[in-house]
Design a protein around this motif. Structure first.
Motif, short mmCIF file in Angstrom:
data_model
loop_
_atom_site.label_atom_id
_atom_site.label_comp_id
_atom_site.label_asym_id
_atom_site.label_seq_id
_atom_site.Cartn_x
_atom_site.Cartn_y
_atom_site.Cartn_z
N ARG A 185 33.94 41.77 49.10
CA ARG A 185 34.53 42.81 48.23
C ARG A 185 35.60 42.25 47.61
NH1 ARG A 185 38.07 47.45 49.38
NH2 ARG A 185 37.52 48.87 47.53
N ILE A 186 36.57 41.37 48.30
CA ILE A 186 37.67 40.91 47.69
C ILE A 186 37.22 40.12 46.74
CG2 ILE A 186 39.69 39.38 48.16
CD1 ILE A 186 40.02 40.79 51.05
N LEU A 187 36.25 38.87 46.99
CA LEU A 187 35.85 38.09 46.07
C LEU A 187 35.36 38.78 44.61
CD1 LEU A 187 34.15 35.27 48.21
CD2 LEU A 187 36.48 35.25 47.28
N ARG A 188 34.70 39.74 44.77
CA ARG A 188 34.15 40.60 43.62
C ARG A 188 35.18 41.29 43.00
NH1 ARG A 188 31.06 44.77 45.82
NH2 ARG A 188 30.79 43.75 47.94
N LEU A 189 36.20 41.96 43.36
CA LEU A 189 37.58 42.30 42.88
C LEU A 189 38.14 41.34 42.11
CD1 LEU A 189 38.62 44.95 45.60
CD2 LEU A 189 37.54 45.47 43.38
N ALA A 190 38.43 40.18 42.68
CA ALA A 190 38.88 38.98 42.10
C ALA A 190 38.25 38.45 40.93
CB ALA A 190 39.12 37.78 43.06
N GLU A 191 37.00 38.60 40.76
CA GLU A 191 36.26 38.30 39.52
C GLU A 191 36.63 39.41 38.41
OE1 GLU A 191 32.27 37.91 40.72
OE2 GLU A 191 32.54 36.16 41.92
N VAL A 192 36.65 40.67 38.97
CA VAL A 192 36.93 41.69 37.94
C VAL A 192 38.33 41.55 37.46
CG1 VAL A 192 37.29 44.08 37.85
CG2 VAL A 192 35.10 43.04 38.97
N CYS A 193 39.11 41.29 38.30
CA CYS A 193 40.83 41.26 37.88
C CYS A 193 41.09 39.86 37.10
CB CYS A 193 41.43 40.90 39.16
SG CYS A 193 41.45 42.77 40.07
N ARG A 194 40.01 39.01 37.27
CA ARG A 194 40.47 37.69 36.32
C ARG A 194 40.26 37.88 34.89
NH1 ARG A 194 42.74 32.90 36.28
NH2 ARG A 194 41.47 31.46 35.15
N ARG A 195 39.49 38.89 34.59
CA ARG A 195 39.33 39.30 32.94
C ARG A 195 40.59 40.14 32.59
NH1 ARG A 195 34.75 42.94 33.18
NH2 ARG A 195 34.68 42.53 35.43
N LEU A 196 41.26 40.55 33.74
CA LEU A 196 42.56 41.53 33.12
C LEU A 196 43.89 40.54 33.28
CD1 LEU A 196 41.52 44.60 35.15
CD2 LEU A 196 41.29 44.19 32.91
N GLU A 197 43.69 39.43 33.53
CA GLU A 197 44.97 38.59 33.62
C GLU A 197 45.84 38.14 32.45
OE1 GLU A 197 43.94 35.08 36.15
OE2 GLU A 197 44.13 36.32 37.83
N THR A 198 46.92 38.01 32.44
CA THR A 198 47.45 37.77 30.98
C THR A 198 47.24 36.08 30.95
OG1 THR A 198 49.75 37.24 31.97
CG2 THR A 198 49.08 39.43 31.28
N GLU A 199 47.39 35.59 29.65
CA GLU A 199 47.38 34.05 29.37
C GLU A 199 48.24 33.54 30.46
OE1 GLU A 199 45.19 32.52 27.68
OE2 GLU A 199 44.12 34.51 27.49
N GLU A 200 49.60 33.85 30.46
CA GLU A 200 50.51 33.37 31.51
C GLU A 200 49.91 33.08 32.89
OE1 GLU A 200 54.92 34.06 33.43
OE2 GLU A 200 54.28 35.05 31.36
#
Length: 112
Positions: A2-17
């Motif tokens: 579940r954590i890995l799936r959430l990390a994949e989803v959150c990766r798209r929301l990260e800023t460029e920095e």
């Protein structure tokens, strides 16, 4: 999982920095970092240390989590400071408006 799936989803929301520099730089000296790497590469003898080997993959997660918590605390402190500043400015504005209202009622008296 579940954590890995959430990390994949959150990766798209990260800023460029965050994508370029996701973690704070290490405060360890180069020789200290090398020593830590060697220790991590050794096969542990204790049962607890062997069990912890299963969670080494979560180290990046905890680094990001801790970074997010630090930023959250910094934003809370900034918000509190801004709220205090806002309250002080409102109090000063109220004093000024009170002084102007008194001056209009009694034009010959000096302003307090």
């Amino acid at each position: 999982q579940r954590i890995l799936r959430l990390a994949e989803v959150c990766r798209r929301l990260e800023t460029e920095e965050e994508k370029v520099l996701p973690f704070y730089p290490s405060s360890l000296a180069e020789w200290e970092q090398e020593k830590a790497r060697r220790i991590l590469e050794e096969i542990p003898n204790e049962p607890l240390a062997r069990a912890m080997q299963d969670y080494v993959g979560l180290e990046k997660f905890w680094q990001r989590f801790n970074k997010a918590k630090l930023e959250e605390k910094a934003l809370e402190q900034a918000r509190t400071a801004l709220a205090n500043r806002n309250q002080d400015l409102r109090r000063l504005l109220q004093q000024y408006l009170t002084g102007v209202a008194i001056k209009q009622k009694v034009p010959r008296d000096p302003q307090p």
